[in-house]
Design a protein around this motif. Structure first.
Motif, short mmCIF file in Angstrom:
data_model
loop_
_atom_site.label_atom_id
_atom_site.label_comp_id
_atom_site.label_asym_id
_atom_site.label_seq_id
_atom_site.Cartn_x
_atom_site.Cartn_y
_atom_site.Cartn_z
N LEU A 383 73.79 30.19 20.20
CA LEU A 383 72.75 29.42 20.95
C LEU A 383 73.30 28.40 21.70
N HIS A 384 74.10 27.68 21.06
CA HIS A 384 74.87 26.82 22.05
C HIS A 384 76.21 26.17 21.22
N ALA A 385 77.05 25.65 21.91
CA ALA A 385 78.12 24.94 21.41
C ALA A 385 78.86 23.80 22.11
N ALA A 386 79.33 22.90 21.34
CA ALA A 386 79.80 22.02 22.19
C ALA A 386 80.96 21.39 21.47
N ILE A 387 81.96 20.64 22.36
CA ILE A 387 83.31 20.27 21.80
C ILE A 387 83.39 18.74 22.52
N TYR A 388 83.76 17.62 21.37
CA TYR A 388 83.67 16.38 21.90
C TYR A 388 85.10 16.00 22.04
N ASP A 389 85.46 15.35 22.90
CA ASP A 389 86.71 14.73 23.17
C ASP A 389 86.69 13.45 23.44
N TYR A 390 87.13 12.73 22.20
CA TYR A 390 87.12 11.27 21.87
C TYR A 390 87.83 10.61 22.78
N GLY A 391 89.14 11.08 23.12
CA GLY A 391 89.93 10.20 23.94
C GLY A 391 89.57 10.18 25.37
N THR A 392 88.86 11.34 25.92
CA THR A 392 88.44 11.29 27.48
C THR A 392 86.91 10.76 27.46
N GLY A 393 86.18 11.00 26.31
CA GLY A 393 84.63 10.80 26.51
C GLY A 393 83.94 11.92 27.25
N GLU A 394 84.73 13.11 27.27
CA GLU A 394 84.30 14.10 27.72
C GLU A 394 83.40 15.16 26.71
N VAL A 395 82.30 15.98 27.04
CA VAL A 395 81.87 16.94 26.16
C VAL A 395 81.92 18.30 27.13
N TYR A 396 82.08 19.47 26.25
CA TYR A 396 82.20 20.56 27.06
C TYR A 396 81.39 21.36 26.05
N PRO A 418 75.40 35.48 23.83
CA PRO A 418 75.76 34.06 23.36
C PRO A 418 76.56 33.26 24.00
N ALA A 419 76.38 31.82 23.77
CA ALA A 419 76.96 30.76 24.29
C ALA A 419 78.51 31.12 24.40
N TYR A 420 79.14 31.39 23.25
CA TYR A 420 80.58 31.75 23.05
C TYR A 420 81.08 32.44 24.12
N ALA A 421 80.19 33.40 24.66
CA ALA A 421 80.76 34.44 25.49
C ALA A 421 80.03 34.38 26.81
N ARG A 422 79.89 32.86 27.26
CA ARG A 422 79.50 32.89 28.52
C ARG A 422 80.37 31.60 28.84
N PRO A 423 80.49 31.22 30.42
CA PRO A 423 80.93 30.23 30.88
C PRO A 423 80.76 28.90 30.50
N TRP A 424 81.59 27.85 30.07
CA TRP A 424 81.48 26.47 29.59
C TRP A 424 81.37 25.41 30.80
N PHE A 425 80.71 24.51 30.62
CA PHE A 425 80.80 23.21 31.28
C PHE A 425 81.33 22.06 30.80
N LYS A 426 82.18 21.21 31.62
CA LYS A 426 82.63 20.12 31.06
C LYS A 426 82.03 18.88 31.66
N VAL A 427 81.39 18.19 30.90
CA VAL A 427 80.62 16.86 31.59
C VAL A 427 81.45 15.79 31.31
N ASN A 428 81.40 14.52 32.01
CA ASN A 428 81.76 13.44 31.55
C ASN A 428 80.72 12.41 30.95
N ALA A 429 80.78 12.64 29.53
CA ALA A 429 79.50 12.14 28.81
C ALA A 429 79.59 10.62 28.96
N LYS A 430 81.05 10.04 28.70
CA LYS A 430 81.05 8.44 28.96
C LYS A 430 80.48 8.15 30.52
N GLY A 431 80.63 8.82 31.44
CA GLY A 431 80.47 8.39 32.77
C GLY A 431 78.79 8.59 32.76
N LEU A 432 78.15 9.64 32.09
CA LEU A 432 76.70 9.83 32.04
C LEU A 432 75.99 8.65 31.46
N MET A 433 76.49 8.10 30.03
CA MET A 433 76.02 7.32 29.53
C MET A 433 75.97 5.86 30.03
#
Length: 437
Positions: A383-396, A418-433
């Motif tokens: 349904l969805h998937a997310a990966i948190y990068d604590y060093g950069t503040g990015e979320v995939y 399914p989400a795992y079989a579709r294209p991913w986004f990379k967002v600058n969560a730190k910037g968004l916040m």
């Protein structure tokens, strides 16, 4: 190991109105294709503004757009802003989700506790949801009620009442989903530039209206700190959250067979409070320990203070915390320093796939390795998937939706992919916040 001595209510599973164990397909040999799609990392486009909110979109391919909703202020103001930004979408989501719940209950009703079964048979699923809402409300922080009130006041001209919107918030407490998670640091990512990477893969099935209404909500609350929540239009709890300070993953605990209770804090409200108010791993775990708990779930929490990750067996009876040294080891689940992981199956799992992938990429685990070579071959995060990068503040982020042809990057006909079989986004969560109103 910590214990809660609150009143016990013996039940089959988490105080559930709906006992829906989503069966994810096995991928024991890890033979599903790797994900080769390009990762979209552009600048979100402003679509709409209201006094306490902004709506952005990050387009990737045709029929593949990430909706980003910024809300600011008090809980009431944030609920009001989301409803003002997405009025018709919220109405459509809530109507379609109620219809979905009514349509899918018949195969599961015989598995429910007698009192819940009788409520559904007499008055329908909405009444059973209301029953759970009534039991949890005394333990629910007021800001969740206020946020729903903000939504309902905007939707007052529709046929959706406050109770209609509030009771549907209970669905994560009631529907069981299979999910995967991991946290990787230290030696597990020794050959990368990272500090801590965390996976949250939600396997709930892709036949519900949730597929049509995903969004990344960026909360800028007047109380607490900013955080992002990967969720759905009209929902105020969270099952996937990251603040840059802490991040939370979740998975159902199917084999739990001890005490449970419907009276307590809904776990998805607790997850959101961890993201909004807690700054460290210890404070997040203390919140779990000191809460009146209901569901039996696994909660995974990482932080950027220790740059480590813990998996917690969270239940009405107790909270048990595991790290990379004390998580139960068994043949297909070896212990690896700097790595804690749980696959989508009931635990202990007999599926060797995730354990073998963890060993294969040990020392080289990154967000891109994860989304291309781990979640896709294992088939987790439908349904969805997310990966948190604590060093950069990015979320995939990846979302279930229209199938995308990997060669042409054009949508193709067929059921949702399914989400795992579709294209991913990379967002600058730190910037968004950090984005001001």
């Amino acid at each position: 190991r910590t214990k809660n001595s609150g009143a016990a209510m013996k039940m089959i599973a988490c105080g559930a109105v709906l006992l829906l164990a989503v069966a994810a397909a096995w991928s024991a040999d890890c033979n599903s294709p790797e994900n080769t799609y390009p990762i979209t990392a552009g600048t979100p486009k402003l679509i709409k503004s209201v006094p306490n909110g902004k709506l952005f979109e990050l387009p990737a391919q045709e029929n593949n757009t990430l909706r980003i909703v910024h809300v600011y202020g008090s809980a009431y103001e944030m609920g009001q802003a989301q409803a003002q930004l997405l009025t018709s979408e919220m109405e459509d989501m809530l109507h379609s989700f109620y219809a979905y719940l009514d349509s899918m209950i018949d195969p599961y009703i015989h598995k429910l506790p007698k009192d819940i079964r009788e409520i559904i048979e007499k008055d329908g699923v909405a009444a059973a949801l209301q029953f759970t809402a009534d039991l949890t409300k005394p333990f629910t922080p007021q800001h969740f009620v206020d946020e729903v009130r903000g939504m309902s006041d905007v939707l007052s001209s529709s046929d959706l009442s406050f109770d209609d919107i509030y009771r549907v918030q209970m669905f994560p407490e009631l529907i069981k989903a299979s999910c995967s998670m991991f946290g990787a640091w230290g030696k597990a990512i020794a050959h990368t530039n990272g500090t801590l990477y965390q996976l949250r893969a939600l396997d709930f099935g892709i036949d519900s209206p949730l597929v049509n209404f995903p969004q990344l909500v960026v909360y800028h609350p007047s109380d607490g700190h900013a955080f992002v929540s990967l969720t759905w239009t009209g929902f105020v709890g969270s099952v996937t959250s990251f603040s840059g300070l802490v991040g939370v993953s979740e998975k159902v605990w199917l084999h739990y067979n001890l005490t449970a209770s419907r009276a307590g804090v809904p776990f998805h409200f607790l997850i959101r409070d961890i993201a909004q108010f807690d700054k460290t791993l210890d404070s997040a775990i203390n919140r779990m320990v000191n809460s009146e708990r209901t569901c039996s779930v696994f909660l995974g929490v990482g932080d950027n203070t220790t740059n480590t990750f813990r998996v917690c067996e969270y239940s009405h009876k107790e909270v048990i915390v595991y790290d990379d040294a004390n998580y139960p080891a068994y043949p297909v689940h070896p212990l690896l320093e700097g790595l804690v992981y749980v696959d989508k199956h009931t635990q202990p799992s007999n599926d060797p796939c995730l354990g073998s992938l963890m060993q294969k990429f040990y020392g080289h685990i990154t967000p891109e390795v994860t989304l291309r070579n781990i979640t896709a071959p294992f088939g987790t995060g439908d349904l969805h998937a997310a990966i948190y990068d604590y060093g950069t503040g990015e979320v995939y982020v990846s979302l279930a939706g229209t199938p995308i042809d990997p060669a042409t990057l054009k949508p193709v006909a067929g059921p949702p992919a399914p989400a795992y079989a579709r294209p991913w986004f990379k967002v600058n969560a730190k910037g968004l916040m950090e984005l001001p109103l």
